[in-house]
Design an enzyme around this catalytic site. Structure first.
Site, mmCIF file in Angstrom:
data_model
loop_
_atom_site.group_PDB
_atom_site.id
_atom_site.type_symbol
_atom_site.label_atom_id
_atom_site.label_comp_id
_atom_site.label_asym_id
_atom_site.label_seq_id
_atom_site.Cartn_x
_atom_site.Cartn_y
_atom_site.Cartn_z
ATOM 1 C CG ASP A 274 65.281 26.867 25.734
ATOM 2 O OD1 ASP A 274 66.296 26.514 25.113
ATOM 3 O OD2 ASP A 274 65.210 26.912 26.982
ATOM 4 C CD GLU B 176 69.425 26.915 29.985
ATOM 5 O OE1 GLU B 176 68.551 27.703 29.581
ATOM 6 O OE2 GLU B 176 69.192 25.768 30.359
ATOM 7 C CG ASP C 180 72.722 29.357 35.858
ATOM 8 O OD1 ASP C 180 71.622 28.852 35.588
ATOM 9 O OD2 ASP C 180 73.375 29.055 36.877
ATOM 10 C CG HIS D 17 68.790 29.638 33.112
ATOM 11 N ND1 HIS D 17 69.439 28.829 34.020
ATOM 12 C CD2 HIS D 17 67.808 28.877 32.575
ATOM 13 C CE1 HIS D 17 68.894 27.627 34.008
ATOM 14 N NE2 HIS D 17 67.909 27.617 33.153
ATOM 15 C CD GLU E 204 66.534 30.192 26.698
ATOM 16 O OE1 GLU E 204 65.554 30.975 26.655
ATOM 17 O OE2 GLU E 204 66.819 29.532 27.711
ATOM 18 C CE LYS F 57 62.546 24.466 28.222
ATOM 19 N NZ LYS F 57 63.905 25.017 28.452
#
Lengths: 428, 428
Positions: free
Chosen positions: B245, B298, B321, B348, B271, B217
């Protein structure tokens, strides 16, 4: 200091579906409001709402309850002093945000809560909403806007420049509005649920009342749309404006093909020609149907969608909604974006109480942001105004300036009692 | 004939927030499921869910209840025979649609209900979901897709051509998957809530378990992001893939600037660099950060957003998703769009049960739609699998093919009882 002691939400629904009022190519329902009241310790009650189509109004009511923790027990003064922090406490709640982000049920509920706080601000200030906003220092207005995710198109400096420039001539523009009213158009003539004779009679009546701009619904069988457009055009003559609204039902190529067939009736704009999320689709349609204008926005989820519609040149009329987005501060961002890109704003109204809200936004836009009436019209629909304590007033197809403090969002207590779902007498 | 006699929805929440599991730049919560059970007259129980972040899970549960009327009392056979009519009864309900359209709370609830019907179909057929889909005649698959608002990018004829072509070599691809498993990557190493030492230890552990693709992240202070990226890169060496992400926290220009600083650690993809509705923003970022790939999806609201991301060249990795959109048929539309535009799909996962669902989608995509493993990886997060009766199985960083009938979506009854909100023992 004014402390918000309790948030109450009412599920209010009006049984409009049976009459075909409000029916279009894709929506048909019982016009409803998720109605929020903010009680205070001795001050006025702040009110706000979001509009829905009936079934599911309990979901926006539930979302309001989920957000209540962000206002209950807080003072109006602290919310006003940190407007962006307050806004983000709702729009970026670390657990709730996943349910959007910034769209649909949760964002509509956010709009109802935020508008109730702003209504309270205006009432405490003793000013109608348009005046509270128009008189606010530039820095205070800029501080209300969430520039995250739009600052590639509009910076705080851009916003400040627009709002500073908007101070020039403001008094003259206000005097003009008080003299002449704000231009508007009517959507009461051509709902899809109405037979031809009713459309003709309503068009004639509206024309005789002074309306020179009228909107019809399209998106049924195209031959029916063309026939109804001819009826209206025959009644209003060649000079009055005829707007068309497809309520999202068409695909991109279909919209382009259908507008070729409708061109003979000289449409002024085509509204919601396709899916509201389809920025690139609207851009293709705008290019193909020009000089007819593409208009959209009543279902645009948030300022990021509006930013892109403007960046892509996808619309020539921008239709903000007062309570689908996060209330006054997000609409302010949208008005500023429109001004930056030079696109006129014609707010979406109708529903329950939307006319009451957007009159304030349009007047503020003219006074301080867009500063022009060129191509500006507020939608007018002749439904349900009787349930408001400060209903809109029109004369010769123009809105008169509202003068009472607040956002004109108070619903009469007797209407709440009568139409509360499912226990009000109207629903029992 | 199998009749759906009753829909039950459970509000199931796992107390993950306290541990920092699942924390990223913008979300932090108690991983939760809006869990739907469709009881039948003597047949199996269909299950489906949508994932939420805790607070507000009652809203998606409420939306499921609002949709129950479209499935209760209907037979599986009639829903399967008219899949588009069934889908639109949910996505275009004339009163509810205003609350979206096709986005947020209502659309997520739609996904839970539609997936429960599809799980029931697979169970009645005695096949895992990937097999039900992979063996379905092309015309039947095409009939499930709602082409409205995407037919400017993908026509039924396009879809049929892709699916027909996908039959060639299908048995060989299935044999390959049964031999080797499906490639995946892990997100369990670098949540924002974890301290550096934990990130280092988890990275080392994952590498030793065979993972050669890991996601961290970003979106905190950029110097922290760079430091953590260096830690992970040092552990995994120059050849393993490092994905990043940002979970939407950056503005467009900010994303471009930050990716310049992170480039030294050789990211494979970035992402959710910005707001999920910002198609044009993603396109600008993709152009600026190439050869780093932009990935998103997602939180993409629906197939119309995916259509535009592909049309604009805004993404080089498409992350569907399984339950934010309207379930299997809308994901099918998205897989077909990706195949048409030649963009790899990397679903995702994580959350509650998302790994369980998307393994079926990725396998089906490889067998019948995308037909390649090039650039394909399924996300893997090592959370909460123990609550499922048919949990994912991995070996050496790859998913093994699930073989039990259905969509692997059944949650253990004892987990529902324990974690039901607010009355389960875990919450009392």
């Amino acid at each position: 200091m004014t402390t918000i002691t309790e948030l109450t939400v009412h599920d209010v629904r009006f049984p409009t579906a049976a009459a075909g009022d409000g029916s279009d190519a894709i929506n048909r329902g019982d016009y409803s409001a998720t109605y929020v009241e903010l009680a205070t310790d001795g001050g006025p009650t702040g009110t706000g709402f979001t509009f829905t189509n009936g079934r599911g109004n309990e979901l926006t009511c539930g979302a309001v309850r989920a957000l209540a923790r962000h206002v209950e027990g807080r003072t109006l003064e602290e919310l006003a002093a940190e407007p962006l922090a307050f806004l983000r406490s709702l729009t970026a709640d670390a657990q709730l945000r996943w349910l959007g982000p910034e769209k649909g049920v949760l964002h509509m509920a956010t709009g109802a809560v935020v508008n109730a706080v702003w209504d309270l601000r205006a009432k405490v200030a003793g000013k109608p909403m348009w005046q509270l906003l128009a008189e606010m220092p530039t820095a205070e207005l800029v501080a209300c806007v969430d520039f995250r995710h739009i600052d590639d198109a509009l910076t705080p400096e851009d916003a400040a420049a627009i709002l500073d420039k908007g101070r020039v001539g403001l008094e003259d523009r206000l005097a003009q509005l008080r003299r002449e009213g704000f231009p508007s158009y009517t959507t009461s003539v051509g709902w899809l649920g109405y037979p031809d004779d009713k459309v003709r009679a309503l068009t004639r009546e509206a024309y005789s009342q002074g309306w020179r701009a009228m909107k019809m619904k399209v998106g049924g069988p195209i031959e029916d749309d063309v026939r109804r457009a001819r009826i209206i055009r025959a009644e209003i003559g060649p000079d009055a404006l005829l707007m068309m609204d497809a309520n999202q039902v068409w695909g991109v190529d279909e919209a382009i093909a259908n507008m070729r067939l409708l061109a003979e009736t000289n449409p002024y704009w085509i509204e919601e020609p396709t899916h509201p999320d389809d920025v690139l689709g609207h851009a293709r349609i705008q290019e193909a149907v020009a000089p007819v204008r593409v208009a959209t926005g009543e279902v645009a989820a948030n300022r990021v969608i509006f930013k892109q519609l403007l960046q892509a040149g996808a619309i020539r009329v921008m239709q903000v909604d007062a309570c689908r987005v996060a209330g006054v501060p997000e609409v302010l961002a949208e008005l500023l974006l429109a001004a930056k890109f030079g696109v006129p704003v014609c707010p979406h109204a109708g529903g329950v109480g939307l006319c009451e809200l957007v009159q304030h936004l349009a007047i503020f836009d003219f006074l301080r942001v867009g500063t022009s009436l060129d191509g500006r019209m507020v939608e007018y629909v002749d439904h349900l105004h009787e349930h408001f304590t400060d209903p809109v007033r029109t004369r010769d197809g123009r809105y008169l300036v509202p003068e009472r403090p607040g956002y004109s969002s108070d619903i009469r207590p007797e209407s709440i009692a009568e139409f509360r779902f499912p226990d009000g007498p109207a629903w029992r």
